[in-house]
Write a protein that holds these residues in place. Structure first.
Motif, PDB file in Angstrom:
ATOM      1  N   CYS A 152       7.874  -3.236   2.685  1.00 50.04           N
ATOM      2  CA  CYS A 152       7.255  -4.004   1.749  1.00 50.04           C
ATOM      3  C   CYS A 152       6.300  -5.240   2.304  1.00 50.04           C
ATOM      4  O   CYS A 152       5.982  -6.188   1.502  1.00 50.04           O
TER       5      CYS A 152
ATOM      6  N   ARG B  59      -1.113  -2.480  -1.693  1.00 44.19           N
ATOM      7  CA  ARG B  59      -1.146  -1.857  -3.272  1.00 44.19           C
ATOM      8  C   ARG B  59      -0.951  -3.383  -3.918  1.00 44.19           C
ATOM      9  O   ARG B  59      -0.671  -4.304  -3.401  1.00 44.19           O
ATOM     10  N   SER B  60      -1.196  -3.390  -5.164  1.00 46.12           N
ATOM     11  CA  SER B  60      -1.093  -4.614  -5.895  1.00 46.12           C
ATOM     12  C   SER B  60       0.428  -4.911  -6.253  1.00 46.12           C
ATOM     13  O   SER B  60       0.533  -6.391  -6.359  1.00 46.12           O
ATOM     14  N   GLU B  61       0.876  -3.975  -6.771  1.00 45.36           N
ATOM     15  CA  GLU B  61       2.461  -4.381  -7.398  1.00 45.36           C
ATOM     16  C   GLU B  61       3.401  -4.347  -6.150  1.00 45.36           C
ATOM     17  O   GLU B  61       3.196  -3.571  -4.980  1.00 45.36           O
ATOM     18  N   LEU B  62       4.570  -5.088  -6.287  1.00 42.50           N
ATOM     19  CA  LEU B  62       5.440  -4.894  -5.284  1.00 42.50           C
ATOM     20  C   LEU B  62       6.266  -3.646  -5.580  1.00 42.50           C
ATOM     21  O   LEU B  62       6.675  -3.089  -4.373  1.00 42.50           O
TER      22      LEU B  62
ATOM     23  N   LYS C 287       1.834  -5.857  -2.634  1.00 45.90           N
ATOM     24  CA  LYS C 287       1.515  -6.815  -3.673  1.00 45.90           C
ATOM     25  C   LYS C 287       0.351  -7.947  -2.609  1.00 45.90           C
ATOM     26  O   LYS C 287       0.477  -9.117  -3.008  1.00 45.90           O
ATOM     27  N   LYS C 288      -0.174  -7.191  -1.774  1.00 44.29           N
ATOM     28  CA  LYS C 288      -1.182  -8.081  -0.839  1.00 44.29           C
ATOM     29  C   LYS C 288      -2.714  -7.658  -1.031  1.00 44.29           C
ATOM     30  O   LYS C 288      -3.437  -7.935  -0.297  1.00 44.29           O
TER      31      LYS C 288
END
Length: 94
Positions: A21, A90-93, A25-26
């Motif tokens: 992870c 990716r955008s979401e965690l 989300k980055k």
């Protein structure tokens, strides 16, 4: 660092695992870096834009789907080629 150590370090190649992870989300952060400092990027692209399937990485729950790849220049040369690191994003965690 002596010449022998530099030579040994320049031969390190392969996959570096940042953890499942660490870069999730980055995507937006790397997109902004790409806009401000494009000279440091080889490319930043969505996998589907290049007709690739999204990549699943195991670890958390049923896995993490990587949707984008950032290719960034590193300040090293190996076998007369500039080194690049590829980071899955990716955008979401989850």
């Amino acid at each position: 660092m002596d010449q022998h150590q530099r030579t040994q370090l320049s031969k390190i190649t392969g996959l570096l695992d940042t953890g499942g992870c660490c870069t999730m989300k980055k995507l937006e952060y790397f997109e902004e870096l790409h806009l401000i400092f494009p000279q440091y990027f080889v490319d930043l692209f969505g996998l589907k834009e290049k007709s690739y399937e999204e990549i699943i990485v195991g670890g958390l729950k049923s896995g993490i789907w990587i949707t984008h790849i950032a290719k960034i220049w590193l300040p090293y040369i190996n076998q007369n080629k500039n080194c690049i690191i590829e980071i899955g994003l990716r955008s979401e965690l989850l």
